[in-house]
Design a protein around this motif. Structure first.
Motif, mmCIF file in Angstrom:
data_model
loop_
_atom_site.group_PDB
_atom_site.id
_atom_site.type_symbol
_atom_site.label_atom_id
_atom_site.label_comp_id
_atom_site.label_asym_id
_atom_site.label_seq_id
_atom_site.Cartn_x
_atom_site.Cartn_y
_atom_site.Cartn_z
ATOM 1 N N VAL A 1 0.135 18.104 36.145
ATOM 2 C CA VAL A 1 -0.078 17.723 35.009
ATOM 3 C C VAL A 1 -0.830 17.252 34.787
ATOM 4 O O VAL A 1 -1.677 17.541 33.005
ATOM 5 C CB VAL A 1 0.053 15.603 35.439
ATOM 6 C CG1 VAL A 1 -0.444 14.686 34.596
ATOM 7 C CG2 VAL A 1 1.244 14.762 35.819
ATOM 8 N N TYR A 2 -2.209 17.838 35.947
ATOM 9 C CA TYR A 2 -3.609 18.309 34.907
ATOM 10 C C TYR A 2 -3.794 19.425 35.092
ATOM 11 O O TYR A 2 -3.652 20.856 35.375
ATOM 12 C CB TYR A 2 -4.748 17.474 35.344
ATOM 13 C CG TYR A 2 -4.425 16.029 35.923
ATOM 14 C CD1 TYR A 2 -4.771 15.020 34.506
ATOM 15 C CD2 TYR A 2 -3.596 15.611 36.568
ATOM 16 C CE1 TYR A 2 -4.980 13.410 34.994
ATOM 17 C CE2 TYR A 2 -3.634 13.749 36.920
ATOM 18 C CZ TYR A 2 -4.707 13.220 36.001
ATOM 19 O OH TYR A 2 -4.232 12.298 35.822
ATOM 20 N N PRO A 3 -4.464 19.845 33.490
ATOM 21 C CA PRO A 3 -4.593 20.942 32.908
ATOM 22 C C PRO A 3 -5.651 21.889 33.927
ATOM 23 O O PRO A 3 -6.445 21.218 34.834
ATOM 24 C CB PRO A 3 -5.478 21.576 31.632
ATOM 25 C CG PRO A 3 -6.178 19.752 31.980
ATOM 26 C CD PRO A 3 -4.965 18.685 32.694
ATOM 27 N N GLU A 4 -5.807 23.228 33.980
ATOM 28 C CA GLU A 4 -6.631 23.774 34.949
ATOM 29 C C GLU A 4 -8.197 23.584 34.850
ATOM 30 O O GLU A 4 -8.713 23.625 33.539
ATOM 31 C CB GLU A 4 -5.794 25.003 35.182
ATOM 32 C CG GLU A 4 -6.601 26.086 36.462
ATOM 33 C CD GLU A 4 -6.276 27.058 36.084
ATOM 34 O OE1 GLU A 4 -7.269 28.230 36.915
ATOM 35 O OE2 GLU A 4 -5.416 27.776 35.708
ATOM 36 N N PHE A 5 -8.559 23.994 36.051
ATOM 37 C CA PHE A 5 -10.125 23.534 35.758
ATOM 38 C C PHE A 5 -10.731 23.952 34.538
ATOM 39 O O PHE A 5 -10.949 25.950 35.771
ATOM 40 C CB PHE A 5 -11.027 22.863 37.039
ATOM 41 C CG PHE A 5 -12.357 22.700 35.820
ATOM 42 C CD1 PHE A 5 -12.546 21.611 35.643
ATOM 43 C CD2 PHE A 5 -13.530 23.347 37.245
ATOM 44 C CE1 PHE A 5 -13.896 21.150 35.360
ATOM 45 C CE2 PHE A 5 -15.071 23.076 36.823
ATOM 46 C CZ PHE A 5 -14.963 22.122 35.540
ATOM 47 N N VAL A 6 -11.364 24.152 33.672
ATOM 48 C CA VAL A 6 -11.822 25.957 33.173
ATOM 49 C C VAL A 6 -14.007 24.684 32.414
ATOM 50 O O VAL A 6 -13.347 24.021 32.226
ATOM 51 C CB VAL A 6 -12.005 26.189 31.909
ATOM 52 C CG1 VAL A 6 -12.096 27.127 31.246
ATOM 53 C CG2 VAL A 6 -10.744 26.498 31.725
ATOM 54 N N VAL A 7 -14.613 25.844 33.493
ATOM 55 C CA VAL A 7 -15.901 25.296 33.315
ATOM 56 C C VAL A 7 -16.360 25.215 32.012
ATOM 57 O O VAL A 7 -17.061 23.543 31.854
ATOM 58 C CB VAL A 7 -17.142 26.521 34.222
ATOM 59 C CG1 VAL A 7 -18.739 26.272 33.995
ATOM 60 C CG2 VAL A 7 -16.952 26.479 35.569
ATOM 61 N N GLN A 8 -15.971 25.770 30.607
ATOM 62 C CA GLN A 8 -16.531 25.999 29.199
ATOM 63 C C GLN A 8 -15.841 24.828 28.929
ATOM 64 O O GLN A 8 -17.400 24.513 28.354
ATOM 65 C CB GLN A 8 -16.045 26.915 29.017
ATOM 66 C CG GLN A 8 -16.811 27.189 27.679
ATOM 67 C CD GLN A 8 -18.418 27.361 27.751
ATOM 68 O OE1 GLN A 8 -18.846 28.083 28.764
ATOM 69 N NE2 GLN A 8 -18.743 26.272 27.017
ATOM 70 N N ASP B 1 -18.258 21.390 27.344
ATOM 71 C CA ASP B 1 -18.402 21.341 27.008
ATOM 72 C C ASP B 1 -18.875 19.560 26.573
ATOM 73 O O ASP B 1 -18.640 19.168 25.081
ATOM 74 C CB ASP B 1 -17.097 22.551 25.010
ATOM 75 C CG ASP B 1 -17.911 23.569 25.301
ATOM 76 O OD1 ASP B 1 -19.174 23.625 24.980
ATOM 77 O OD2 ASP B 1 -16.515 24.856 25.082
ATOM 78 N N GLY B 2 -18.174 19.411 27.245
ATOM 79 C CA GLY B 2 -18.213 17.994 26.694
ATOM 80 C C GLY B 2 -16.969 17.276 26.778
ATOM 81 O O GLY B 2 -16.033 16.194 26.445
ATOM 82 N N GLU B 3 -15.873 18.845 27.382
ATOM 83 C CA GLU B 3 -14.340 18.041 26.641
ATOM 84 C C GLU B 3 -13.444 17.519 28.328
ATOM 85 O O GLU B 3 -12.954 17.236 27.975
ATOM 86 C CB GLU B 3 -13.429 19.009 26.472
ATOM 87 C CG GLU B 3 -14.157 19.954 25.386
ATOM 88 C CD GLU B 3 -14.206 19.383 24.077
ATOM 89 O OE1 GLU B 3 -12.859 18.462 24.020
ATOM 90 O OE2 GLU B 3 -15.102 19.289 22.631
ATOM 91 N N ILE B 4 -13.911 18.166 29.509
ATOM 92 C CA ILE B 4 -13.130 17.531 30.346
ATOM 93 C C ILE B 4 -14.364 17.551 31.705
ATOM 94 O O ILE B 4 -14.603 18.294 31.651
ATOM 95 C CB ILE B 4 -11.840 18.974 31.004
ATOM 96 C CG1 ILE B 4 -11.004 18.611 32.103
ATOM 97 C CG2 ILE B 4 -13.123 19.816 31.586
ATOM 98 C CD1 ILE B 4 -9.828 19.204 31.401
ATOM 99 N N SER B 5 -13.654 16.271 32.391
ATOM 100 C CA SER B 5 -14.441 15.998 33.463
ATOM 101 C C SER B 5 -13.636 15.994 34.560
ATOM 102 O O SER B 5 -12.994 14.989 34.671
ATOM 103 C CB SER B 5 -14.783 14.228 33.180
ATOM 104 O OG SER B 5 -15.517 14.071 31.994
ATOM 105 N N PRO B 6 -14.704 16.488 35.726
ATOM 106 C CA PRO B 6 -14.162 16.982 36.876
ATOM 107 C C PRO B 6 -14.357 15.914 37.879
ATOM 108 O O PRO B 6 -15.546 15.346 37.181
ATOM 109 C CB PRO B 6 -15.102 18.295 37.392
ATOM 110 C CG PRO B 6 -16.275 18.070 36.551
ATOM 111 C CD PRO B 6 -15.624 17.326 35.545
ATOM 112 N N VAL B 7 -13.528 14.985 38.858
ATOM 113 C CA VAL B 7 -13.356 13.893 39.102
ATOM 114 C C VAL B 7 -13.690 14.300 40.833
ATOM 115 O O VAL B 7 -12.838 14.989 41.398
ATOM 116 C CB VAL B 7 -11.930 12.934 38.907
ATOM 117 C CG1 VAL B 7 -12.092 11.209 39.605
ATOM 118 C CG2 VAL B 7 -12.385 12.625 37.479
#
Ligand code: G4P
Length: 526
Positions: A234-241, A245-251
């Motif tokens: 379901v969730y996209p792979e985590f990309v540090v960039q 860029d404030g686009e994704i938040s690791p939980v």
């Protein structure tokens, strides 16, 4: 160490949460990892207790604590981490908004049982506006709470964040067995209040291993496999960039009080969190690697001892190296100042620093020169942006109750406003002064401090106001017409900017409709 090495090893962040989610506990555990404190309980909670409105000593006590916790620095894996404290209490929300201008990233703490709460929503909105990188920590897994997937959906919906779980809980509450770290491919087993040494961690690169059953039991193992599979799908792979860029938040999931999941959070934070970022000024963008020093004041704290009227101005260094006993330009006052005792903060310990680097926050002793937003440079005229005042929520007329102390009252009010405790508006029509605040608590704080620190006394009188809006127009003629037609509702803020005082949402709407050439702003920076 070279300037660039110093710069690259700094991480300056804030922890934001609704009161009681576990911000203080998490801060303390992070400091314990960094060796900045030795025992739990060393970081006092800066919470305003519910009874505080009428309890001035409580407010003073909190103020004392908040000097010590404004900045907490520690070293971990060769990185210098600066945690800036953000009050969770909503009456001090503006303080928190301002502090968020001085961080490069944030960690949001959410209570697993309560989910996303109002204060978190407001603060995350500010971070998103600024594209501040956010890591989410879901706390109190040792208690029963909401289902993990439901929580992720709630975070996406209410906070508007795209999330990517980096760890996943195995059970919860009584059945809580641990957390599987997808970031490190490790299963971390839960033992309440453990020091979390290596014995508690089992490396599991492949979740199909039967070892999993041995460790957590059949049911939990099957559940974990299913859930992790689902996450990968379901969730996209985590990309540090994307995070930067404030686009994704690791939980992350854990339990701060049990020191569980905290190390995983910290390790990932050290790996991915941004170092000192560039800052925007009215003139240009200031990059951290520039060799000339520049910084801005985001917080001012008055001395607790009324006999010593000096204050501490907290300065975030944005570029170059700050040096002790060196003359710098105070841009607003256009004068040179040098500082003999700039302080740095390692947990509650204050020490004099000779040098400080971008990302660092130093305390400058000040006898009334600074106000929030002021910049200090090697000579360049720079005005840092992003430190606005917001339209207050509550308003009262302020009256002098001791004519012999008018001067003290004026000075006291002016200095308290510089500190950002509240905002002062002076009506053009009759010269009356109105104090505007975010919460009711500040009125008590102001009255108490005026009396104890300045020997002045004041009383309040209700005033029926809904909003204060900063106004401007493209042409002078429209502005003049507006000002003359609405002269009873016009005031100036402390810096002399024009403000329209609207009695109700309806009057504001009418003014907006009737004067289309006038722009109404809800914050002082536009
Ligand atoms: P805050 O700064 O965000 O306001 O929260 P704080 O850390 O003070 O934590 C609020 C309460 O939640 C505290 O309990 C704290 O002990 C508890 N807490 C923090 N982390 C966890 C956790 O992982 N699991 C559980 N079960 N509780 C946690 P309190 O009773 O209000 O205060 P205290 O008397 O324990 O200090």
């Amino acid at each position: 160490m070279s300037f660039l090495e110093e710069l690259n090893r700094r991480r300056t962040f804030g922890i934001v949460s609704h009161p009681d989610a576990g911000k203080t506990t998490l801060t303390e555990k992070l400091l314990l990892f960094g060796g900045a404190i030795q025992v739990a309980g060393a970081v006092k909670s800066n919470k305003i207790k519910k009874s505080a409105t009428s309890d001035f000593m409580e407010i003073e006590r909190q103020r004392g604590i908040s000097v010590a916790t404004s900045v907490m620095a520690f070293e971990y894996r060769g990185v210098k981490v600066n945690i800036l404290d953000t009050p969770g209490h909503q009456d001090f929300a503006e303080d928190t908004f301002r502090t968020l201008t001085a961080v490069d990233s944030v960690i949001v703490v959410i209570d697993v049982a309560k989910g996303v709460e109002t204060q978190t929503e407001k603060l995350v909105k500010v971070c998103r506006m600024r594209k501040t990188p956010i890591i989410v920590f879901i706390n109190k897994l040792d208690r029963e709470g909401k289902d993990g997937f439901d929580l992720l959906d709630e975070i996406e919906e209410k906070l508007g964040l795209n999330v990517r779980p980096m760890s996943w809980p195995v059970g919860m509450g009584q059945r809580f067995k641990g957390v599987y770290s997808m970031y490190e491919k490790k299963l971390v087993l839960f033992r309440p209040h453990s020091k979390q040494d290596d014995e508690d961690m089992v490396e599991i690169t492949d979740l199909s291993t039967t070892k999993l059953e041995e460790l957590v039991g059949e049911e939990a193992a099957a559940e974990l496999r299913d859930e992790v599979n689902m996450i990968e799908e379901v969730y996209p792979e985590f990309v540090v960039q994307d995070y930067l860029d404030g686009e994704i938040s690791p939980v992350f999931f854990g339990s701060a009080i049990n020191n569980f999941g905290v190390r995983e959070l910290l390790d990932c934070f050290i790996d991915i969190a941004p170092g000192p970022l560039a800052r925007i000024t009215e003139e240009r963008t200031v990059g951290p690697k520039e060799d000339k020093f520049a910084g801005f004041v985001f917080k001012i704290h008055a001395n607790m001892d009324p006999k010593h009227r000096d204050r501490i101005a907290f300065l975030r260094i944005c570029s170059g190296t700050f040096q002790r006993n060196t003359n710098y330009l105070h841009v607003r006052q256009n004068k040179k100042i040098k500082f003999s005792n700039p302080t740095s903060f390692m947990a509650a310990k204050k020490t004099v620093v000779d040098e400080a680097y971008p990302g660092d926050v130093i305390g400058l002793y000040d006898s009334g020169n600074f106000k929030i937003g002021d910049s200090l440079t090697e000579g360049e005229i720079l005005h840092f942006k992003g430190i606005p005042s917001f339209s207050p929520e509550q308003f009262r007329y302020v009256n002098n109750t001791n004519p012999l102390k008018a001067k003290q009252l004026a000075k006291g009010l002016s200095q308290l406003m510089d500190e950002g405790v509240a905002q002062l508006f002076t009506k053009e029509f009759d010269g009356r002064k109105i104090i505007g605040t975010v919460g009711a608590l500040q009125f008590d704080v102001i009255q108490y401090r005026l009396e104890h620190e300045y020997g002045a006394s004041c009383s309040y009188e209700p005033v029926n106001l809904h909003k204060a809006c900063w106004v401007e127009a493209n042409d002078d003629k429209s502005l003049k017409e507006f000002l003359s037609k609405r002269k009873r509702d016009i005031a100036k803020d402390k810096d002399g900017h024009l403000v329209f005082l609207a009695e109700s949402a309806w009057t504001l709407k009418m003014a907006q409709d009737n004067f289309p050439d006038i722009q109404f702003h809800f914050q002082s920076e536009f």
